[in-house]
Design an enzyme around this catalytic site. Structure first.
Site, PDB file in Angstrom:
ATOM      1  N   GLY A 296     -26.439 -55.765  93.859  1.00 44.89           N
ATOM      2  CA  GLY A 296     -26.145 -56.954  93.103  1.00 44.89           C
ATOM      3  C   GLY A 296     -25.223 -57.765  93.953  1.00 44.89           C
ATOM      4  O   GLY A 296     -25.143 -58.959  93.866  1.00 44.89           O
ATOM      5  N   CYS A 297     -24.565 -57.018  94.809  1.00 44.89           N
ATOM      6  CA  CYS A 297     -23.453 -57.641  95.498  1.00 44.89           C
ATOM      7  C   CYS A 297     -23.071 -56.730  96.644  1.00 44.89           C
ATOM      8  O   CYS A 297     -23.115 -57.090  97.796  1.00 44.89           O
ATOM      9  CB  CYS A 297     -22.319 -57.811  94.505  1.00 44.89           C
ATOM     10  SG  CYS A 297     -20.887 -58.563  95.198  1.00 44.89           S
ATOM     11  N   GLY A 298     -22.702 -55.532  96.288  1.00 47.84           N
ATOM     12  CA  GLY A 298     -22.600 -54.474  97.278  1.00 47.84           C
ATOM     13  C   GLY A 298     -23.883 -53.735  97.092  1.00 47.84           C
ATOM     14  O   GLY A 298     -24.898 -54.303  96.754  1.00 47.84           O
TER      15      GLY A 298
END
Lengths: 275, 275
Positions: A110-112
């Site tokens: 999602g992001c990491g």
């Protein structure tokens, strides 16, 4: 010393603040990040990088989210060494639980990146059945409460927050450098402290991916509210699983991606699901 | 149809926008999220959730970041099936590379979770030695360019961006729903297309954790610029590895956490490292 420093969630650093005109030595709060290893029945399962608080909840929530435990009854013992960042979890039926763990690994981003183990438990998710209703005002009020509580984010800018709520109050609040961890801490606490999660609301600061959606669906959450935006797979998953996805709640507007029948616009919500 | 729709990075959804006073059906762009499986020498290594573009670069960058390949010469063949979201990578020396992969796993959380395999290659990281200098103005100009290029973020709010830059221009730009993926795509492209990364600058939209710091240190990057904030481990890692960490670049100010000798405040940078 502030509360978040005392709790070990943040540390003060001397840094240099520059602009085109000025150069100042200032002190800034920085979020702590520590490795946290979960040992499941004497096998080192995983090392998470996380905020070093609520590690017991994180361990249990992670195991639940990954389908390695199904309920509190599966847990025989949990011991956490906060200093060394290690949790040892013993389960009632070790062999059964560890089956399938090494078969396949999915890392989501999602992001990491999120890492999940596939397991039989993850493949069957029921559609969330709930008659919960929430008014537009109630969503705004919950998000305002949520943002007031996000002290570590306010101080450091480097963490995510998550909260379990009913239609008017925050029941559990967690922060972590990982947006998955923040939610896992909440569900871990629900499991260990016998707090019902079903028919509650989750509010999160993080962007919504399919993995987050599956995580909340497994706990029977009918409404997910995010300050950020979702991905297409998250929207499609919410639709299939019957979850109301309210995202991009900012200022005076919110976007309803799925399940808009649960969000009423006449100012007050009508019937509500019983927690 | 917009460019990001044509590229398959985003999709248009019909949603409901609510405020206290209004209720509008609108169309909104949503970032695509797809599973992407990397098969290394016929072994299914990992499934990442990512934005379905530049998958070849992502596969190679991931393998490099995880220490599973050391250079372009280790790669015998890369084939990507964009439709099915599968990359097959064959290496020159399969047995050597796969050693150690299953020993230990670390999942980090800057935001989502990152998964890394420990390997011998990761334990030795040299201090970054570079005489690069950058002026405060140059940092602001790079960040302004970077934000103008972040089209997918501007449209969807659900992705991260990363860029490889010299002191005045963006050389490579990538976006992905995962902030790790965005950086891996850049380094994967550097490797495949023989673009030097050493002595360049990385600009990223994402919060900085220790893992991101190790990733850029491995590529000899002396300056990391982020719009967001770092964790304490990221700051300490930057300090040990001799990396200049410029974070929280917003509006007219920036915070220099480490290596401030590379940021000059007289408006123009002096001597510069040769790329």
């Amino acid at each position: 010393m502030t509360d978040i420093e005392r709790a070990g969630e943040a540390e003060r650093f001397s840094i240099l603040r520059l602009s085109r005109e000025s150069k100042d030595g200032i002190e800034k709060m920085v979020a702590r990040e520590r490795p946290f290893t979960i040992i499941l029945n004497d096998n080192e399962l995983v090392t998470l990088l996380s905020s070093p608080v609520e590690l017991k909840y994180l361990a249990v929530g992670f195991l639940y989210s990954e389908g390695l435990i199904q309920s509190r009854d599966d847990i025989k013992k949990v011991t956490v060494d906060d200093q060394r960042g290690v949790a040892r979890v013993e389960t009632v039926n070790p062999t059964e639980i560890e089956e399938g763990v090494v078969f396949k690994r999915i890392i989501s981003s999602g992001c990491g990146r999120g890492a999940s183990f596939y397991s039989a438990a993850d493949t069957v998710i029921e559609k969330v059945d709930s008659s919960m209703e929430l008014s537009v005002d109630e969503v705004f009020i919950l998000v305002a409460q949520f943002q007031r509580r996000s002290e570590l984010y306010a101080a450091t800018g480097a963490v995510h927050s998550a909260a379990l709520c009913d239609h008017k109050d925050i029941l559990i609040f967690s922060e972590d450098i990982g947006r998955h961890n923040a939610i896992d801490k909440i569900f871990g606490r629900c499991l260990l402290d016998n707090i019902p999660a079903k028919n509650r609301i989750i509010v999160t600061s993080g962007r919504i991916t399919s993995e987050i959606m599956h995580k909340v669906a497994k706990r029977g959450i009918p409404v997910l509210i995010s300050v950020s935006a979702p991905t297409d797979l998250a929207v499609k998953t919410a639709d299939v699983l019957g979850i109301t996805l309210v995202a991009s709640v900012r200022g005076k507007k919110m976007d309803i991606y799925t399940g808009n029948e649960r969000i009423v616009t006449d100012g007050t919500s009508g019937q509500r699901a019983v927690g």
